[in-house]
Design a protein around this motif. Structure first.
Motif, mmCIF file in Angstrom:
data_model
loop_
_atom_site.group_PDB
_atom_site.id
_atom_site.type_symbol
_atom_site.label_atom_id
_atom_site.label_comp_id
_atom_site.label_asym_id
_atom_site.label_seq_id
_atom_site.Cartn_x
_atom_site.Cartn_y
_atom_site.Cartn_z
ATOM 1 N N VAL A 282 0.842 -1.209 0.000
ATOM 2 C CA VAL A 282 0.000 0.000 0.000
ATOM 3 C C VAL A 282 0.869 1.249 0.000
ATOM 4 O O VAL A 282 0.603 2.209 -0.740
ATOM 5 C CB VAL A 282 -0.953 -0.009 1.219
ATOM 6 N N LEU A 283 1.921 1.252 0.830
ATOM 7 C CA LEU A 283 2.803 2.408 0.889
ATOM 8 C C LEU A 283 3.526 2.616 -0.439
ATOM 9 O O LEU A 283 3.713 3.750 -0.884
ATOM 10 C CB LEU A 283 3.823 2.229 2.013
ATOM 11 N N MET A 284 3.941 1.534 -1.081
ATOM 12 C CA MET A 284 4.590 1.656 -2.390
ATOM 13 C C MET A 284 3.654 2.320 -3.395
ATOM 14 O O MET A 284 4.046 3.246 -4.112
ATOM 15 C CB MET A 284 5.009 0.275 -2.891
ATOM 16 N N LEU A 285 2.410 1.857 -3.438
ATOM 17 C CA LEU A 285 1.451 2.423 -4.381
ATOM 18 C C LEU A 285 1.128 3.872 -4.050
ATOM 19 O O LEU A 285 0.824 4.667 -4.936
ATOM 20 C CB LEU A 285 0.166 1.583 -4.375
ATOM 21 N N ASN A 286 1.219 4.210 -2.758
ATOM 22 C CA ASN A 286 0.928 5.574 -2.337
ATOM 23 C C ASN A 286 2.105 6.519 -2.517
ATOM 24 O O ASN A 286 1.967 7.722 -2.305
ATOM 25 C CB ASN A 286 0.481 5.588 -0.872
ATOM 26 N N HIS A 287 3.259 5.982 -2.869
ATOM 27 C CA HIS A 287 4.436 6.824 -3.057
ATOM 28 C C HIS A 287 5.031 6.680 -4.455
ATOM 29 O O HIS A 287 6.217 6.966 -4.673
ATOM 30 C CB HIS A 287 5.501 6.497 -1.995
ATOM 31 N N GLY A 288 4.221 6.240 -5.377
ATOM 32 C CA GLY A 288 4.646 6.217 -6.771
ATOM 33 C C GLY A 288 5.606 5.116 -7.147
ATOM 34 O O GLY A 288 6.219 5.160 -8.215
ATOM 35 N N ILE A 289 5.781 4.096 -6.277
ATOM 36 C CA ILE A 289 6.657 2.974 -6.597
ATOM 37 C C ILE A 289 5.811 1.897 -7.275
ATOM 38 O O ILE A 289 4.739 1.552 -6.781
ATOM 39 C CB ILE A 289 7.324 2.420 -5.329
ATOM 40 N N PRO A 290 6.259 1.337 -8.385
ATOM 41 C CA PRO A 290 5.451 0.331 -9.082
ATOM 42 C C PRO A 290 5.174 -0.887 -8.222
ATOM 43 O O PRO A 290 5.957 -1.230 -7.319
ATOM 44 C CB PRO A 290 6.326 -0.038 -10.295
ATOM 45 N N PHE A 291 4.060 -1.550 -8.497
ATOM 46 C CA PHE A 291 3.724 -2.784 -7.783
ATOM 47 C C PHE A 291 4.847 -3.798 -8.020
ATOM 48 O O PHE A 291 5.298 -3.986 -9.152
ATOM 49 C CB PHE A 291 2.399 -3.347 -8.296
ATOM 50 N N PRO A 292 5.350 -4.450 -6.965
ATOM 51 C CA PRO A 292 6.507 -5.344 -7.116
ATOM 52 C C PRO A 292 6.181 -6.573 -7.965
ATOM 53 O O PRO A 292 5.218 -7.290 -7.691
ATOM 54 C CB PRO A 292 6.831 -5.742 -5.671
ATOM 55 N N ASP A 293 7.004 -6.819 -8.979
ATOM 56 C CA ASP A 293 6.823 -8.022 -9.787
ATOM 57 C C ASP A 293 7.491 -9.200 -9.080
ATOM 58 O O ASP A 293 8.086 -9.059 -8.004
ATOM 59 C CB ASP A 293 7.377 -7.826 -11.192
ATOM 60 N N ALA A 294 7.400 -10.387 -9.693
ATOM 61 C CA ALA A 294 7.902 -11.599 -9.053
ATOM 62 C C ALA A 294 9.404 -11.524 -8.796
ATOM 63 O O ALA A 294 9.895 -11.975 -7.750
ATOM 64 C CB ALA A 294 7.569 -12.820 -9.909
ATOM 65 N N SER A 295 10.158 -10.947 -9.746
ATOM 66 C CA SER A 295 11.612 -10.870 -9.585
ATOM 67 C C SER A 295 12.016 -9.969 -8.425
ATOM 68 O O SER A 295 13.084 -10.150 -7.840
ATOM 69 C CB SER A 295 12.255 -10.375 -10.884
ATOM 70 N N THR A 296 11.183 -9.002 -8.103
ATOM 71 C CA THR A 296 11.434 -8.127 -6.952
ATOM 72 C C THR A 296 10.921 -8.754 -5.674
ATOM 73 O O THR A 296 11.571 -8.682 -4.623
ATOM 74 C CB THR A 296 10.763 -6.758 -7.162
ATOM 75 N N TRP A 297 9.747 -9.380 -5.753
ATOM 76 C CA TRP A 297 9.072 -9.871 -4.560
ATOM 77 C C TRP A 297 9.722 -11.125 -3.982
ATOM 78 O O TRP A 297 9.829 -11.264 -2.760
ATOM 79 C CB TRP A 297 7.598 -10.148 -4.871
ATOM 80 N N ILE A 298 10.162 -12.051 -4.829
ATOM 81 C CA ILE A 298 10.666 -13.336 -4.345
ATOM 82 C C ILE A 298 11.902 -13.175 -3.449
ATOM 83 O O ILE A 298 11.945 -13.744 -2.342
ATOM 84 C CB ILE A 298 10.936 -14.292 -5.524
ATOM 85 N N PRO A 299 12.953 -12.407 -3.852
ATOM 86 C CA PRO A 299 14.082 -12.223 -2.917
ATOM 87 C C PRO A 299 13.654 -11.563 -1.611
ATOM 88 O O PRO A 299 14.127 -11.957 -0.538
ATOM 89 C CB PRO A 299 15.046 -11.325 -3.710
ATOM 90 N N PHE A 300 12.774 -10.563 -1.702
ATOM 91 C CA PHE A 300 12.263 -9.922 -0.492
ATOM 92 C C PHE A 300 11.530 -10.928 0.374
ATOM 93 O O PHE A 300 11.718 -10.990 1.594
ATOM 94 C CB PHE A 300 11.337 -8.761 -0.875
ATOM 95 N N MET A 301 10.661 -11.745 -0.234
ATOM 96 C CA MET A 301 9.857 -12.717 0.505
ATOM 97 C C MET A 301 10.734 -13.745 1.212
ATOM 98 O O MET A 301 10.481 -14.098 2.372
ATOM 99 C CB MET A 301 8.876 -13.405 -0.450
#
Length: 381
Positions: A282-301
Motif C-alpha cells: 500500500v505504501l509503495m502504491l501511495n508513493h509512486g513505486i510500481p507494484f513489485p513483480d515476481a523478480s522483486t518480490w521473491i528475494p524480499f519474501m
C-alpha cells in the motif's frame, strides 16, 4: 501522529529539522544493531532445538517457513487484486511532490555496505546449526548473555525512542502538506488489511478442522479467549501459557502443544506477515513505486520469511527486524519506513491477536503433518 496533525504546522522549520535529524540518527542506531541482533536471535533459537528430535525440528522449520511464505504471498495477491483501487485512491488524494526537510547532519556514510541484516541472518544460521549438533557450553553461556543484551537494547532502549523515531519523519511529511491526504489514503487500506487477515484465519481454521463446522466451532471456542488476551496485552510471549492451554484442548497429544507453541511463538507470525507485507505494498502504491513483480518480490519474501526466525514476541518486535528489507528490496524511503512502523504499532493488538489465533490453528495442522510423517516407512540401511 495526532500531535503532528494538530500542531505540526505551527512548528518552525528549525525545530522540525532538528526532530528529523534525531529520527535519522535513531534509524542509523537501529541499522548498526540489527545485524548483530539478527545473528544472536537466529543462533540462540536454533541452538535450543537440540533438545528435540532432529526430524521433528527439521519438519517444523519447513512447516513454519512454508506457512509464513504462504501468508506473505497471500498479501501480495491481495495487493495485486486491490492495486487499481489503491492507485485510484492515491490519485484522488495526493497532489504534487512532497518537499523534504534537510537534516542538520547524518552519519549514514559511516556504516559499511556489508553490514546488513541479511549477513546477520546467514551467520546466525551457520552458528546455530553448529551449536545444535555440537553444543559448546562456554559459547552457549556467552550466547545467552548476548541475547539478554539484545533484548535489553530492543525492549528497554530502542522501544523508548520509537515515538521520536516516528515523530521526525512525520514532521517531514507534514511540512510537505500531505498529512491530511495520508488519512484519506490509508484509512480504507487498514479496513481492507483487517478483512484480509480475518479471511485468512477463517481458511486456517477450516483446514485444521477438516472443514467440519462442529469441530471448527469447538476449536474457536478454545482459542478465542487467548486472542482476546493477546489483543489486550499486545504480546504473544505474555499470552503463551494461555495459548498452550488452548492448543492442548485441540490436539490429540497435549504434550505436543507444549513443545510446538513455545518453539513457534517467535517464528510463526501470520498476522505480522500479512499486515506488514500488505502495508508495504500500500505504501509503495501511495508513493509512486510500481507494484513489485515476481523478480522483486521473491528475494524480499525469502529474507522476510527468514527474518521470522529472528524476532522477539514483544510489541513491535517483528517490524524492527524487517525494516531494512523494505528499504533494500522495495525501495522504501525513511518516511515510508516511519509510516510502516507507526501503522504497525497502531495495529499491533490486532496483529498480535491474529498471530496467536493462527498459531493455535496451525499447531493442530502441524500435528496432523507430523503424524503422517511418522506413518511413512523409513529407508533401511
Amino acid at each position: 501522529m495526532a500531535f503532528v496533525i494538530l500542531f505540526g504546522s505551527l512548528m518552525p522549520n528549525a525545530f522540525a529539522e532538528g526532530a528529523y535529524t534525531l529520527s535519522l540518527l535513531i534509524k542509523e542506531f537501529l541499522m548498526w544493531v540489527l545485524p548483530f541482533a539478527v545473528m544472536i536471535y537466529i543462533t540462540f533459537t536454533l541452538s535450543q532445538f537440540q533438545k528435540q528430535a532432529f526430524a521433528l525440528v527439521f519438519i517444523l522449520l519447513i512447516f513454519e517457513a512454508l506457512s509464513n511464505a504462504l501468508s506473505v504471498n497471500y498479501a501480495w495477491g491481495i495487493g495485486a487484486l486491490l492495486e487499481d483501487m489503491f492507485r485510484a485512491t492515491v490519485t484522488a488524494s495526493i497532489v504534487g511532490e512532497p518537499q523534504s526537510l534537510s537534516p542538520y547532519f547524518t552519519i549514514s556514510f559511516l556504516r559499511p555496505s556489508f553490514w546488513s541484516a541479511s549477513k546477520g541472518t546467514y551467520i546466525g544460521l551457520g552458528l546455530g546449526l553448529i551449536l545444535a549438533f555440537s553444543p559448546l557450553t562456554s559459547l552457549q553461556r556467552g550466547l545467552e548473555k548476548c541475547k539478554t543484551l539484545v533484548d535489553f537494547i530492543f525492549q528497554k532502549i530502542f522501544t523508548r525512542f520509537v515515538p521520536f523515531f516516528v515523530f521526525g519523519f512525520l514532521l517531514n511529511i507534514q511540512k510537505s502538506g500531505h498529512v491530511s491526504s495520508l488519512w484519506a489514503a490509508y484509512g480504507l487500506s487498514l479496513i481492507w488489511i483487517v478483512g484480509a487477515i480475518l479471511a485468512y484465519l477463517v481458511v486456517l481454521y477450516g483446514i485444521s478442522s477438516g472443514f467440519r463446522l462442529k469441530v471448527l466451532i469447538a476449536q474457536l471456542k478454545n482459542t478465542l479467549p487467548t486472542g482476546l488476551i493477546a489483543f489486550t496485552s499486545a504480546s504473544s510471549a505474555a499470552t503463551m501459557p494461555f495459548t498452550i492451554e488452548a492448543a492442548r484442548k485441540n490436539v490429540h497429544n497435549p504434550d505436543f502443544a507444549s513443545m510446538v507453541i513455545p518453539a513457534t511463538t517467535n517464528i510463526q507470525q501470520i498476522g505480522d506477515c500479512i499486515a506488514n507485507a500488505l502495508f508495504g505494498i500500500v505504501l509503495m502504491l501511495n508513493h509512486g513505486i510500481p507494484f513489485p513483480d515476481a523478480s522483486t518480490w521473491i528475494p524480499f519474501m525469502v529474507l522476510f520469511v527468514l527474518a521470522r526466525y529472528t524476532t522477539a514476541a514483544v510489541m513491535g518486535g517483528a517490524i524492527f527486524i524487517v525494516l531494512p528489507l523494505f528499504e533494500a528490496y522495495l525501495g522504501f524511503t525513511p518516511e515510508m519506513l516511519a509510516l510502516l512502523l507507526a501503522f504497525n504499532i497502531i495495529m499491533d493488538p490486532i496483529i498480535t491477536a491474529s498471530n496467536v489465533l493462527a498459531n493455535g490453528s496451525l499447531c493442530i495442522t502441524f500435528e496432523k503433518v507430523w503424524r503422517i510423517f511418522q506413518r511413512c516407512p523409513l529407508p533401511q540401511n
